[in-house]
Each structure stands twice: as C-alpha cells, then as structure tokens.
Design a protein around this motif. Structure first.
Motif, mmCIF file in Angstrom:
data_model
loop_
_atom_site.group_PDB
_atom_site.id
_atom_site.type_symbol
_atom_site.label_atom_id
_atom_site.label_comp_id
_atom_site.label_asym_id
_atom_site.label_seq_id
_atom_site.Cartn_x
_atom_site.Cartn_y
_atom_site.Cartn_z
ATOM 1 N N HIS A 144 -4.933 -4.979 12.216
ATOM 2 C CA HIS A 144 -4.708 -4.882 10.912
ATOM 3 C C HIS A 144 -3.617 -3.841 10.660
ATOM 4 O O HIS A 144 -4.171 -2.575 10.310
ATOM 5 C CB HIS A 144 -6.219 -4.378 10.507
ATOM 6 C CG HIS A 144 -7.233 -5.119 10.663
ATOM 7 N ND1 HIS A 144 -7.212 -6.696 9.920
ATOM 8 C CD2 HIS A 144 -8.627 -5.269 11.122
ATOM 9 C CE1 HIS A 144 -8.240 -7.250 10.233
ATOM 10 N NE2 HIS A 144 -9.126 -6.339 11.016
ATOM 11 N N GLU A 196 -2.189 -3.158 8.328
ATOM 12 C CA GLU A 196 -2.230 -2.408 6.894
ATOM 13 C C GLU A 196 -3.015 -1.060 7.072
ATOM 14 O O GLU A 196 -2.995 -0.315 6.078
ATOM 15 C CB GLU A 196 -3.141 -3.560 5.931
ATOM 16 C CG GLU A 196 -2.596 -4.832 5.806
ATOM 17 C CD GLU A 196 -3.004 -5.838 6.770
ATOM 18 O OE1 GLU A 196 -2.445 -6.888 6.529
ATOM 19 O OE2 GLU A 196 -3.740 -5.408 7.387
ATOM 20 N N LEU A 197 -3.910 -0.957 7.911
ATOM 21 C CA LEU A 197 -4.526 0.376 8.349
ATOM 22 C C LEU A 197 -3.595 1.384 8.768
ATOM 23 O O LEU A 197 -2.819 1.196 9.374
ATOM 24 C CB LEU A 197 -5.743 0.143 9.301
ATOM 25 C CG LEU A 197 -6.736 -1.057 9.001
ATOM 26 C CD1 LEU A 197 -7.744 -0.790 10.131
ATOM 27 C CD2 LEU A 197 -7.689 -0.333 7.681
ATOM 28 N N TYR A 242 -14.005 -2.871 5.061
ATOM 29 C CA TYR A 242 -12.738 -2.728 4.439
ATOM 30 C C TYR A 242 -12.804 -2.569 2.913
ATOM 31 O O TYR A 242 -11.848 -2.255 2.293
ATOM 32 C CB TYR A 242 -11.864 -3.477 5.258
ATOM 33 C CG TYR A 242 -11.386 -3.254 6.551
ATOM 34 C CD1 TYR A 242 -11.370 -1.954 6.970
ATOM 35 C CD2 TYR A 242 -11.427 -4.437 7.486
ATOM 36 C CE1 TYR A 242 -11.134 -2.040 8.561
ATOM 37 C CE2 TYR A 242 -11.358 -4.178 8.864
ATOM 38 C CZ TYR A 242 -11.266 -2.877 9.261
ATOM 39 O OH TYR A 242 -10.909 -2.771 10.864
ATOM 40 N N ALA A 251 -10.668 0.460 2.060
ATOM 41 C CA ALA A 251 -9.126 0.337 1.688
ATOM 42 C C ALA A 251 -8.866 0.916 0.536
ATOM 43 O O ALA A 251 -8.030 1.836 0.579
ATOM 44 C CB ALA A 251 -8.780 -1.105 1.592
ATOM 45 N N LEU A 308 -8.741 4.892 1.378
ATOM 46 C CA LEU A 308 -7.454 5.033 1.927
ATOM 47 C C LEU A 308 -6.178 5.105 1.287
ATOM 48 O O LEU A 308 -5.282 5.934 1.276
ATOM 49 C CB LEU A 308 -7.020 3.899 3.111
ATOM 50 C CG LEU A 308 -8.199 3.932 4.430
ATOM 51 C CD1 LEU A 308 -8.121 2.772 5.039
ATOM 52 C CD2 LEU A 308 -8.023 5.164 4.952
ATOM 53 N N GLN A 309 -6.281 4.387 0.167
ATOM 54 C CA GLN A 309 -5.289 4.255 -0.759
ATOM 55 C C GLN A 309 -5.230 5.413 -1.680
ATOM 56 O O GLN A 309 -4.259 6.214 -1.910
ATOM 57 C CB GLN A 309 -5.355 3.129 -1.912
ATOM 58 C CG GLN A 309 -4.069 3.115 -3.008
ATOM 59 C CD GLN A 309 -4.182 1.635 -3.836
ATOM 60 O OE1 GLN A 309 -5.153 1.356 -3.816
ATOM 61 N NE2 GLN A 309 -3.056 1.759 -4.657
ATOM 62 N N MET A 335 -2.574 4.613 2.411
ATOM 63 C CA MET A 335 -2.378 3.042 2.397
ATOM 64 C C MET A 335 -1.658 2.869 0.991
ATOM 65 O O MET A 335 -2.031 3.190 0.127
ATOM 66 C CB MET A 335 -3.757 2.434 2.459
ATOM 67 C CG MET A 335 -3.663 0.776 2.461
ATOM 68 S SD MET A 335 -5.263 -0.011 2.359
ATOM 69 C CE MET A 335 -5.604 -0.053 4.427
ATOM 70 N N ASP A 386 -0.482 -2.936 0.671
ATOM 71 C CA ASP A 386 -1.187 -3.011 2.117
ATOM 72 C C ASP A 386 -2.800 -3.245 1.709
ATOM 73 O O ASP A 386 -3.290 -4.291 2.188
ATOM 74 C CB ASP A 386 -0.924 -1.960 2.838
ATOM 75 C CG ASP A 386 0.158 -2.211 3.744
ATOM 76 O OD1 ASP A 386 0.818 -3.253 3.815
ATOM 77 O OD2 ASP A 386 0.720 -1.038 4.592
ATOM 78 N N ARG A 387 -2.974 -2.520 0.588
ATOM 79 C CA ARG A 387 -4.678 -2.718 0.244
ATOM 80 C C ARG A 387 -4.697 -4.374 -0.281
ATOM 81 O O ARG A 387 -5.534 -4.921 0.205
ATOM 82 C CB ARG A 387 -4.910 -1.685 -0.850
ATOM 83 C CG ARG A 387 -6.051 -2.025 -1.608
ATOM 84 C CD ARG A 387 -6.413 -1.274 -2.939
ATOM 85 N NE ARG A 387 -7.531 -1.687 -3.662
ATOM 86 C CZ ARG A 387 -8.182 -1.115 -4.532
ATOM 87 N NH1 ARG A 387 -7.526 0.166 -5.016
ATOM 88 N NH2 ARG A 387 -8.998 -1.538 -5.219
ATOM 89 N N LEU A 430 -4.812 -6.577 2.550
ATOM 90 C CA LEU A 430 -6.064 -6.448 3.060
ATOM 91 C C LEU A 430 -7.322 -7.056 2.450
ATOM 92 O O LEU A 430 -8.145 -7.879 2.976
ATOM 93 C CB LEU A 430 -6.370 -5.182 3.689
ATOM 94 C CG LEU A 430 -7.461 -4.826 4.844
ATOM 95 C CD1 LEU A 430 -6.992 -5.553 5.981
ATOM 96 C CD2 LEU A 430 -7.641 -3.563 5.116
ATOM 97 N N VAL A 431 -7.479 -6.506 1.413
ATOM 98 C CA VAL A 431 -8.747 -6.651 0.519
ATOM 99 C C VAL A 431 -8.606 -7.284 -0.920
ATOM 100 O O VAL A 431 -9.684 -7.790 -1.527
ATOM 101 C CB VAL A 431 -9.598 -5.602 0.500
ATOM 102 C CG1 VAL A 431 -10.105 -5.114 1.746
ATOM 103 C CG2 VAL A 431 -8.949 -4.433 -0.340
#
Length: 387
Positions: free
Chosen positions: A98, A100-101, A339, A343, A346-347, A352, A356-357, A360-361
C-alpha cells in the motif's frame, strides 16, 4: 529566558542531526457501539492432514477470537499489531503493498484495540462469524468491524492465510511473511490455488471451533484458553464475511460448506482470473450455481469495475437465494477495512496526501463510512442468524 530557550533548541537540533523530530503518530480504532465489553485471545491451529501449498509443511494458521466478556477488570487491552508484527508491517506494507501509507512517522505497534486479552467469556451461546482478509492484508486490518460485531453479541474469529499475508506472528515470536511464488492477481493458476487454500482454511477453522465447543483445546501449544470460551460458541448459527479475496472466500466457503448459514462479501470478485487477456474468467461455483442462503454484496462506487459488474450480476440472476447488493459512494476498496478510519487520521497528521487518501479509501468521511459499513454487516447477520 529567550537565550536559554534558544540554547536548548540548538542542543536538540544537534542531538537529532539537525532535525527536531516529532513523536510518531498513534492511530486509533473507532470504538465499538454494542453493549458488551470484549475479550480476545489468539489460537495457533495446525492441520496435519493438509500440506501448505507455499512452503510444503503442515498447514498452520493463526486466528484471533473476539467475544463478549463477563468481566474485563485486570485484563490488559490487546494491541492491534504485536510488536514483532508491527516491525515487519512498517517495512513491508507501506513500501510494497500500500504505497499510499507513510513509511515513517507512525507507531504501528501503539494502536490499541478495545478488547482485553484473556478475559473470561460470557457463558452464553452466540452466533459465530468468520472473517477472511483481503489478499496480502493481515487479519488485524479487520479489527474495527470484528470488535463492532462482537460488541453486539457475536463471537468473531479473524483468520490469517499464511504465505500470502504480509505478516503472521506465531507463538515464540516467529514471523512468516509473504512467500507465495508469484502474483495471484496476474497468475490464474496461482489465484485458484490461493482461493482453494483459503476456503480449506475456513473449513478447517470451523472444525477446530467444533473441538473447542466440545470442551477440547485446539491450540497447537495447548495454551490456556479464556474461561467459558467453549460455552460461548453456537455452531448452529455461523456466518462468514471477508474483504476482497476474503469476500470471495467467505462466499465460496458458504457454497461448499452447509455449516455456514449466511455470508457477506465485501468487494470480492466472484470469478477466477481469465486464462488469457481479454477473456472473461470462469465464475466461482457460487456465482455459477447460485445459493439458497443469504448473501450480502457490499461494494463501493470507486471499485465497481467490469469484473464486479459481471460476477455480481451473475450472482443476482439466481432466484432461489437471498442476495442483496449494497454500495458506498465517494469511496473505494480499502474503506471496507481499518484503513477507512486510519487514512483520514494520517491525512490530518500530514502523513498522507488527499490524493493518496482518495486512492486508498476514497474521500468519504469516516463519520459516514464507518457506521454505514458496520450497519450493513451487523444488521445482515442479525437478520439471518437470529438469536
């Protein structure tokens, strides 16, 4: 005072190589909403009658059991990832699986669950739900939903599929990483072997839960089990659910095993990889033949591609069962895992990007996605595995 502060700051910069590092971010799992406090334990299960297709030894699994506890006083809260698993995770998942992480800035070992290790179980027979994660993802990335389901009165068993999972820690600190010989996303034969192995894993876990319910200890090391865990399993009410390849596993396992009464497939294709580019893959047995038991298809608008359309539509075309297709909008594939809540954190921490967020989601707010996913899966099993 100003001079003293400046001196201290300069010393800190020199001590850290010129950069004042912030403390690593600790991510949090959303709290379960049910009335029950939770216990948890892990089991090491070995199938001596089956050879692991990836390393040629006896097939061995690790599972985590979440259950309503009679008390949690004095029992420690379990981490989402053990320290050894977290160490492998941070060097593998963000780099290879992943991207994006973030590959730094997160203390992956610090995330706590809401479940207490070894707490005694309530001696009440409850529905049993088996969870299979997506390809390469560990079972621990499905912790939030597992805890939600357990808090509402289910026993939830999350299963790792060693060899194709990023990291699985066994007793004694041994960690197994991915050793599958190729990429099942591009190799049709490898994909078939992977899915067949996952279904066999699921059925074996059910066998071992039967041993547990009968008062025997299936753990390979015979480690002490939580009090009353054997009395908490109602194996007359069994459901399976999973994400991605795990969703396909949950559906196909129900088709092959009459012990499973209902299944929820969270965005798993219901076909095999095509043998040649441009061809359609063979439908899985459940999509080809249908089922007379309830099946939930839960997906997102961001992952609704031709394979989902074709294989899920084939499933819906059968009239003898009870299949429902539900969709989350403004979302994509891994929102259906932990996630989905991680996510956005993380943003917010600057680890992130918004792009990328979204990859991923999706851009969906976890205040919307987390309750929606929980409600879809929880009410589905409550309806079809009634108490």
């Amino acid at each position: 005072m100003l001079r003293r502060t400046t001196i201290l700051a300069t010393a800190l910069l020199l001590a850290t190589g010129g950069i004042a590092h912030a403390e690593p971010t600790t991510l949090r799992l959303p709290a379960p909403t049910g009335p029950h406090r939770l216990g948890t334990t892990m089991l090491h299960l070995v199938d001596h009658d089956r050879t692991d297709p990836w390393n040629g030894t006896a097939r061995e699994l690790m599972v985590t059991v979440f259950y309503p506890a009679s008390t949690v006083r004095g029992y420690p809260v379990a981490p989402q990832l053990t320290p050894a698993a977290a160490e492998v995770f941070k060097g593998l998942d963000p780099v290879y699986l992943h991207p994006e992480l973030p590959d730094e800035g997160v203390d992956w070992a610090a995330t706590a669950t809401h479940s207490h290790t070894g707490a005694p179980a309530q001696p009440v027979r409850r529905p049993v739900l088996l969870y299979s994660p997506g390809g390469a993802d560990p079972r621990t990335i499905g912790t939030g939903l597992a805890e939600e389901l357990a808090s509402h009165g289910n026993v939830v068993v999350t299963i790792d599929h060693p060899g194709e999972t990023s990291e699985v820690e066994f007793p004694g600190g041994r960690v197994r990483t991915i050793d599958i010989p190729g990429d099942p996303r591009t190799d049709p034969k490898l994909f078939r072997t992977m899915l067949d192995t996952r279904v066999a894993d699921t059925r074996f876990v059910l066998d071992q839960l039967g041993e547990l319910a009968a008062g025997r200890n299936p753990d390979a090391e015979a480690r002490e089990l939580p009090e009353n865990l054997d009395r908490a399993l109602d194996l007359r009410r069994i459901g399976s659910y999973g994400h991605s390849a795990g969703g396909a596993t949950a559906a196909e396992a129900m088709h092959e095993d009459r012990r499973i009464d209902a299944a929820a497939n969270m965005e798993g294709y219901l076909d095999y990889m095509p043998e040649e580019p441009g061809q359609d893959g063979e439908l899985l047995s459940i999509a080809r033949e249908g089922t007379d038991r309830p099946l939930l298809l839960l997906g997102t608008d961001g992952f609704r591609d031709e394979r989902i359309e074709r294989s899920w539509s084939a499933m819906l075309a059968h009239q003898q069962g009870c299949t429902h297709w539900r969709q989350l909008d403004n979302a994509t594939h891994w929102v259906l895992t932990d996630y989905g809540s991680m996510a956005p954190q993380l943003q917010d921490a600057g680890l992130m990007s918004a792009e990328d967020r979204a990859k991923l989601v999706g851009a969906i707010d976890p205040a919307e996605s987390v309750p929606a996913i929980r409600d879809h899966v929880r009410t589905f099993f409550a309806r079809h595995l009634p108490r």
